[in-house]
Design an enzyme around this catalytic site. Structure first.
Site, PDB file in Angstrom:
ATOM      1  N   GLY A  15     -17.749 -26.236  22.926  1.00 38.28           N
ATOM      2  CA  GLY A  15     -17.386 -25.265  21.660  1.00 38.28           C
ATOM      3  C   GLY A  15     -16.088 -25.436  21.195  1.00 38.28           C
ATOM      4  CE  LYS A  68      -9.676 -11.037  25.667  1.00 38.50           C
ATOM      5  NZ  LYS A  68      -8.910 -10.858  24.154  1.00 38.50           N
TER       6      LYS A  68
END
Lengths: 431, 431
Positions: B13, B207
């Site tokens: 991608g 994260k």
């Protein structure tokens, strides 16, 4: 757990004492992170009897740091003596010659002798680390050498001297002049009794020379670095900068320019909304520009016992973990002899402030001088009117031009009778 | 130069194509920095015929990424498929089981399965790296794991989602509401068609869970992370925040609190003069607080093909240079099972905005509710007067208090007849 890593510290000033304190405090934590104990087994300093608040009973004492550097029972030497030459260099060379890794916080030594020492480390198969030499606790060496290693770096710049940044921040906040704020900084311990190293730009210049070598795979080239300090910055110019949407910062800037490397430390006007403009007080901040990553900023305390010890011990943990990288990220023989870009070739915008008599023809004379040197004016502000005929400021910002052209224009402007003082000039940087 | 490091990329991608592009562009530079060539020898993606602007003639094509992960001619597998489970995890596990190093940009997988994968990497003697999973090009994993390794970390926090930060910055700059700015962000490509992952806080939460494990030597604990997004933030609250000297940011905050670990993502009011308040637009920034180093901020692009590829290849360069560190900086068996700190125990200041009828006794009722829960008011602003009896805003900031107490007070306030809408609440954070 594998073998204990045996450390010798040469120099027990603020940073040396701080490093010992850190290694004592986090002995367990560091052993866990390294997979092996890290132990200070020897120290050297000038005066053995001085009370440093440290228990030194369990470590061997060396009156001679060079003897410590050569001792076979030590694996890593931490050089915290300071000074570009003399004992510090002798300690470093002796340790490397004996195959020991060296960690140093000595920016002057690396700025002056970095390439030579990189060769010596390489020959010895040893590591020479210096994270603590540049911007204290900020891991800027690691960021450039490893974190951004996938990038070609086009520029590295930043606020590399906390004293100067504190003074400029205070001048803006209080409207006071340099000398007054300097005295305050000295009282607060943010500036030395002899402030020259900080406020005249040399401290920042040492750091910049090191960063520049690392960023551009180049030999350290302190000799060709252009240095100006902040003594000439006035509260009037700071106020005009604010009015024009700028902040005045003492920046170190290293940049690739047409195959050459430009390295300079001087006051800079930067747009108020760029991140570096908002770094205030004694903090340091460094920006690296990579071709894939864009701009990466790192900010933090650039000095002090704790932050500097943090950087020294980070280098030590790297060594204890078995990380072995060349001093400037590539083999010393691969470091390019960079072609320096002289200041005459600098391109950028300029801020000028002239003190002029308020009478017809003055602006015309100034404008003619700029036109004669192909300099294009961006803004021009003439403020107030001297009721008794005293001088009024005329402030000009220019579009991008050339330093040589600007010097020519300034020489011509100085000959104008109505211009009463030497023009004040601050370079504008668009990041 | 030593042996070529052979790379297989699973997933082509945006990030995969960017990584291939970077490795082609800087083939020589990277070989010099690593002391060995780094070469992509195999790729896998869903559709072989798709034009990605890449020349794939010289690399082996795998329709099955798991087959690529097991191929004996590959040394390092780069997993860029995405998703917490499924193929991405199978690729990672297969590569590790075959003793290959794995680099991933997959935050969901590390947030959900990080501890388990760390064990697998350790058993295999392989490296599992994920710099690209957290804040794109900013080397925040390296900073925590190595740069600040000499410190006990007390907190790590920051702006970890560029889309949300862009939306909040735009709302402040333009005075427009969330939904309108979201549409603009979608047009500009800063927000996905389904924006939930970004604006509801999940991306930041992934994260934060990773950073928290690394900072505190703890097992990854995504399950106990408190998450709120920015859909409820209004332009009215942004304007009041400005007036009170604050900015509203979507922050992820992980902090040691009395032996527990608090992890939360939610809108926060921060004083306008702290560095994190000045991080604008799509940028990310992370602050780590260490006991020796103080606060270190790292800022840059948190997403995009170039920055993310920069982080992927930084991990690759580390591996090529022979750096071998445990996934979360210490052996997996040494990661603590952290005790989560529930939100009820959260301590901090609060901003409340109530929409009240402007009539006698309203403030008294609100003040009584706060008093009844031992909450001390810092500022109270009542603005305007509804001529036709419509609601007026009453804005309150409190001194430090407890989340459970605040919930109690809010329940009491909601029963007041003159309070017309559910109170808007934003936590205040003093850094």
């Amino acid at each position: 757990m594998s073998e204990t890593l045996r450390i010798g510290i040469a120099g027990l000033g603020t940073v040396g004492a701080g490093t010992l304190h850190l290694l004592n405090t986090h002995y367990e934590l560091i052993a866990q992170r390294c997979g092996r104990p890290v132990l200070v087994t020897a120290v050297s300093a000038r005066d053995r009897r001085k009370d440093r608040g440290l228990n030194l009973e369990a470590v061997r004492w060396f009156d001679d740091p060079v003897a410590l550097a050569g001792d076979p029972e030590i694996d890593v030497v931490i050089e915290l003596i300071g000074g570009a030459d003399g004992v510090a260099k002798e300690v470093t060379e002796t340790a490397l010659a004996n195959g020991k890794h060296v960690i140093t916080a000595n920016k002057a030594m690396i700025a002056h002798h970095g390439t030579e020492l990189a060769h010596r480390a390489e020959e010895a198969g040893a590591v020479l680390s210096y994270e603590a030499a540049v911007c204290g606790g900020i891991p800027v060496i690691k960021t450039l050498r490893e974190g951004l290693a996938a990038n070609a770096i086009s520029a590295v710049y930043g606020i590399m001297n906390g004293t100067s940044n504190f003074i400029l921040s205070q001048m803006r906040d209080t409207g006071r002049e340099f000398s007054e704020v300097l005295q305050e900084a000295q009282k607060l311990g943010y500036a030395e009794a002899d402030p020259s190293f900080d406020v005249d730009g040399y401290d920042a210049a040492h750091k910049l020379a090191i960063l520049s070598a690392l960023a551009f795979n180049a030999q350290v080239d302190y000799a060709h670095l252009h240095v100006e300090g902040i003594r000439e910055v006035t509260s009037v110019d700071i106020a005009f900068a604010e009015e024009l949407g700028y902040r005045i910062k003492l920046l170190g800037i290293a940049r690739r320019v047409d195959g050459k490397i430009s390295q300079r430390v001087h006051p800079v006007m930067v747009k108020r909304d760029v991140p570096i403009a908002n770094v205030e007080g004694v903090n340091n901040a460094v920006v690296a520009e990579g071709d894939f990553v864009g701009s990466i900023l790192s900010e933090g305390a650039g000095a002090g016992a704790g932050p500097t010890a943090s950087a020294v011990v980070a280098d030590l943990i790297d060594i204890a973990r078995g990380i072995r990288l060349p001093t400037f990220a590539v083999p010393a023989s691969k470091l390019d002899a960079a072609v320096p870009c002289p200041m005459d070739e600098h391109e950028g915008g300029y801020y000028l402030r002239l003190m002029c008599l308020d009478r017809p023809g003055v602006i015309a004379g100034v404008a003619a001088a700029l036109r004669d040197h192909q300099i294009s004016v961006e803004t021009l502000v003439q403020r107030g009117r001297g009721p008794g005929g005293e001088a009024v400021p005329v402030v000009i910002t220019t579009h991008e031009t050339n330093e040589a052209a600007m010097r020519g224009a300034l020489a011509q402007i100085e000959t104008l009778e109505a211009v009463l003082e030497p023009p004040r000039v601050i370079r504008i940087e668009a990041f």
